[in-house]
Write a protein that holds these residues in place. Sequence first.
Motif, PDB file in Angstrom:
ATOM      1  N   UNK A 178      40.020  40.586  49.260  1.00  0.00           N
ATOM      2  CA  UNK A 178      39.044  41.198  48.386  1.00  0.00           C
ATOM      3  C   UNK A 178      38.631  42.642  49.021  1.00  0.00           C
ATOM      4  N   UNK A 179      38.634  44.106  47.641  1.00  0.00           N
ATOM      5  CA  UNK A 179      38.734  45.175  48.586  1.00  0.00           C
ATOM      6  C   UNK A 179      37.620  46.376  47.909  1.00  0.00           C
ATOM      7  N   UNK A 180      36.837  47.074  48.677  1.00  0.00           N
ATOM      8  CA  UNK A 180      35.926  47.756  48.288  1.00  0.00           C
ATOM      9  C   UNK A 180      36.300  48.910  48.488  1.00  0.00           C
ATOM     10  N   UNK A 181      36.714  49.922  46.846  1.00  0.00           N
ATOM     11  CA  UNK A 181      36.903  51.069  47.202  1.00  0.00           C
ATOM     12  C   UNK A 181      35.831  52.220  46.655  1.00  0.00           C
ATOM     13  N   UNK A 182      35.300  53.482  47.534  1.00  0.00           N
ATOM     14  CA  UNK A 182      34.521  54.454  46.940  1.00  0.00           C
ATOM     15  C   UNK A 182      35.638  55.731  47.110  1.00  0.00           C
ATOM     16  N   UNK A 183      36.285  55.913  46.808  1.00  0.00           N
ATOM     17  CA  UNK A 183      37.483  56.840  47.928  1.00  0.00           C
ATOM     18  C   UNK A 183      37.254  58.576  46.467  1.00  0.00           C
ATOM     19  N   UNK A 218      35.106  47.512  43.033  1.00  0.00           N
ATOM     20  CA  UNK A 218      34.960  46.592  44.317  1.00  0.00           C
ATOM     21  C   UNK A 218      35.571  45.569  44.185  1.00  0.00           C
ATOM     22  N   UNK A 219      35.724  44.213  45.266  1.00  0.00           N
ATOM     23  CA  UNK A 219      35.797  43.218  45.421  1.00  0.00           C
ATOM     24  C   UNK A 219      36.851  42.977  43.779  1.00  0.00           C
ATOM     25  N   UNK A 220      38.143  43.701  44.336  1.00  0.00           N
ATOM     26  CA  UNK A 220      39.333  43.472  43.402  1.00  0.00           C
ATOM     27  C   UNK A 220      40.329  43.083  44.250  1.00  0.00           C
ATOM     28  N   UNK A 221      41.017  42.093  44.212  1.00  0.00           N
ATOM     29  CA  UNK A 221      42.455  41.744  44.567  1.00  0.00           C
ATOM     30  C   UNK A 221      43.512  43.238  44.609  1.00  0.00           C
ATOM     31  N   UNK A 222      44.922  42.884  45.313  1.00  0.00           N
ATOM     32  CA  UNK A 222      45.382  43.952  45.119  1.00  0.00           C
ATOM     33  C   UNK A 222      46.921  44.153  43.916  1.00  0.00           C
ATOM     34  N   UNK A 223      46.850  43.865  43.624  1.00  0.00           N
ATOM     35  CA  UNK A 223      47.538  43.777  42.427  1.00  0.00           C
ATOM     36  C   UNK A 223      46.854  44.206  41.357  1.00  0.00           C
ATOM     37  N   UNK A 224      45.257  44.369  40.777  1.00  0.00           N
ATOM     38  CA  UNK A 224      44.438  44.727  40.313  1.00  0.00           C
ATOM     39  C   UNK A 224      43.677  46.034  40.581  1.00  0.00           C
ATOM     40  N   UNK A 225      43.771  46.349  42.030  1.00  0.00           N
ATOM     41  CA  UNK A 225      43.896  47.548  42.432  1.00  0.00           C
ATOM     42  C   UNK A 225      45.427  48.255  42.414  1.00  0.00           C
ATOM     43  N   UNK A 226      45.928  47.939  42.878  1.00  0.00           N
ATOM     44  CA  UNK A 226      47.254  48.846  42.089  1.00  0.00           C
ATOM     45  C   UNK A 226      47.247  49.045  40.878  1.00  0.00           C
ATOM     46  N   UNK A 227      47.208  48.774  40.408  1.00  0.00           N
ATOM     47  CA  UNK A 227      47.336  48.983  38.754  1.00  0.00           C
ATOM     48  C   UNK A 227      45.989  50.055  37.640  1.00  0.00           C
TER      49      UNK A 227
END
Length: 620
Positions: A178-183, A218-227
């Motif tokens: 799971x990854x968190x992004x503030x971009x 915050x704290x999302x898997x790959x496919x959720x972040x990509x969508x």
Amino acid sequence: MRRSALILALGFAAAAFAAPPASAAADDPSVPAPVLCSNGVPGGVSCVLSKKDRQTARNAFERGLKLQSHRRLADAFVQFDEAARLVPQDPQYLSAREFLKSQLVHDHIENGNALLASNSRIAAAAEFRAALDLDPDNDFAREQFDEAARIAAPQMPIVHPSTLDDAGEIQVEPKPDLATFHFHGDTHELFQVLATAYGVTAQFDDSVQNREVSFNVENVPFFTALRLAGEVTKTMWTPLAAHQILLANDSPDNHRNFDRLSLGTFTMPAHTSLQEQTEFVNILRSMFDLKFIQPGQAANVLEIRAPHHTLEACGQLLAQLDSERPQVVLEVRVFEISHQITRNIGLHIPDTFNLYNIPAGALAALGGTNIQNLINQLISSGGINQAGSSSLSGLLAQLEGQQNSIFSQPLATFGGGLTFMGLSLDQFAAALSVNESWARALESVSLRTAQGSDAVLKVGERYPIMNASYAPIYNSSAISQVLGNQSYVPPFPSISYEDLGLNFKAKPVVHIGTVSMDLDLEVRSLTGQSNNGIPVVSNREFKGSINLMDGESAVVAGAVSRNDTLSMTGIPGLGFLPLLNQAMVNNTKEEDDDELMIVMTPHIVSVIGHTAPAIWLSER
């Protein structure tokens, strides 16, 4: 259970037949009649019995009684049957055998019902089969056996719909973290950061527009972040390898060029009409947002082109839909009561008076005969005594005997000569009559249907109504010829048929312990009136929905019709006086009462117990 109790009651009734001796069978009609003798007829029963057969039958009967006292009913039945076979004309042997057979049939049915209730279906089918072996004409045992045998039949393994072989679809295999992004930056940088976080690489098509975006999750898997990133940047993606993806602008042309689709061929669930087939196609199209779906060239085949994970979900849903529908028995009872009563009480007092001139009236009554000539004929024949005063009465008697004479009714006379007048009076009559009729009708029908199918009941008749007839509208030599020699055959008239009576339609849907139904009820009858020679049809309709428990009875429709008619005939004034109008005026009263009630009871006779596991459609 109700039929089983009836069978047992018949068995006890048969037990009473065994008590009377053989000599009483001829006098008592309740005792089974002995078998008729047919000596010398091939295949017939011979009444010439040997002493050995009689002794053997007597011994078998006594053994049967002992076995019956020890509750060994099956063995006792064999002995009674042997005795009845050896001496078929003995009612005692026949009664004992029939009584024991009815008791055995009842026991087998009771055991079968208990086993069926405890879900021991194979053993229950064996009990019902034993009851049928003893009594093949027992309809209730046959119905229960068919039900237990059908349920107890081994379930065929479910064949899951198979898809066409292919080379396999490329699947992306990112890190399961799971990854968190503030971009905040442009599109290319966002996907580079996202791909690096999950261990994949990203390539961009020329159609991708590089724009400034902000992305915070915050704290999302790959496919959720990509969508989510695709929704922000208006882009789509497709896999190139296990750790490589291609990004392109989200447009119909790019979906058509880059989406990887597989072709699946599925066997459609069992259906009975083209409408059900269309419903299956619409369910799949709406549930999975399918664009490429159609029936195949072969019968009951469905072809779908979609991503591989979508095809897997379609296969799971079709497997769940391919199951037998629940069965429902609708018990419909129609009660109809019609009551008519007509009562006529009172007196008819003369209320019509006619004044006649006797000579002119008598002449008219005699068809123009001269009165003087009539008097001369009466004098010459001795019908009038000139010496007395009976001449006028003799003339009136002669005139009164003429047909259609004015003197056929009571007549009061006054005056003389040309002014001799007569006053006719109406007849005096008394009425005291009553006419009453009752009509009761009961229709009891059981309808078995599957869930979602219409159960239709029609009770009544089809009434013919002529729409058109044919006849020559002008005359010609050819028409005159056929009419003259009576060889003209007119064409058959045009006739339509109207359904009169009760039309009932129900569509049941089975829930857990309840049955909901859409009802359509129509009652049509003749009114007794007509319009231009065409009868007028009365129509009463009811449409609605109802939800009932299994075995619950409900009155789904009822109608009460009442008509009262009171007529009074008499002299004005007397008819309006209390009490006096009951005796001095003719009173006629008519009452018509019609009642209709429809009672329906649903019974769930077959419920298919199957599991419906959840279907998960992957975001890939």
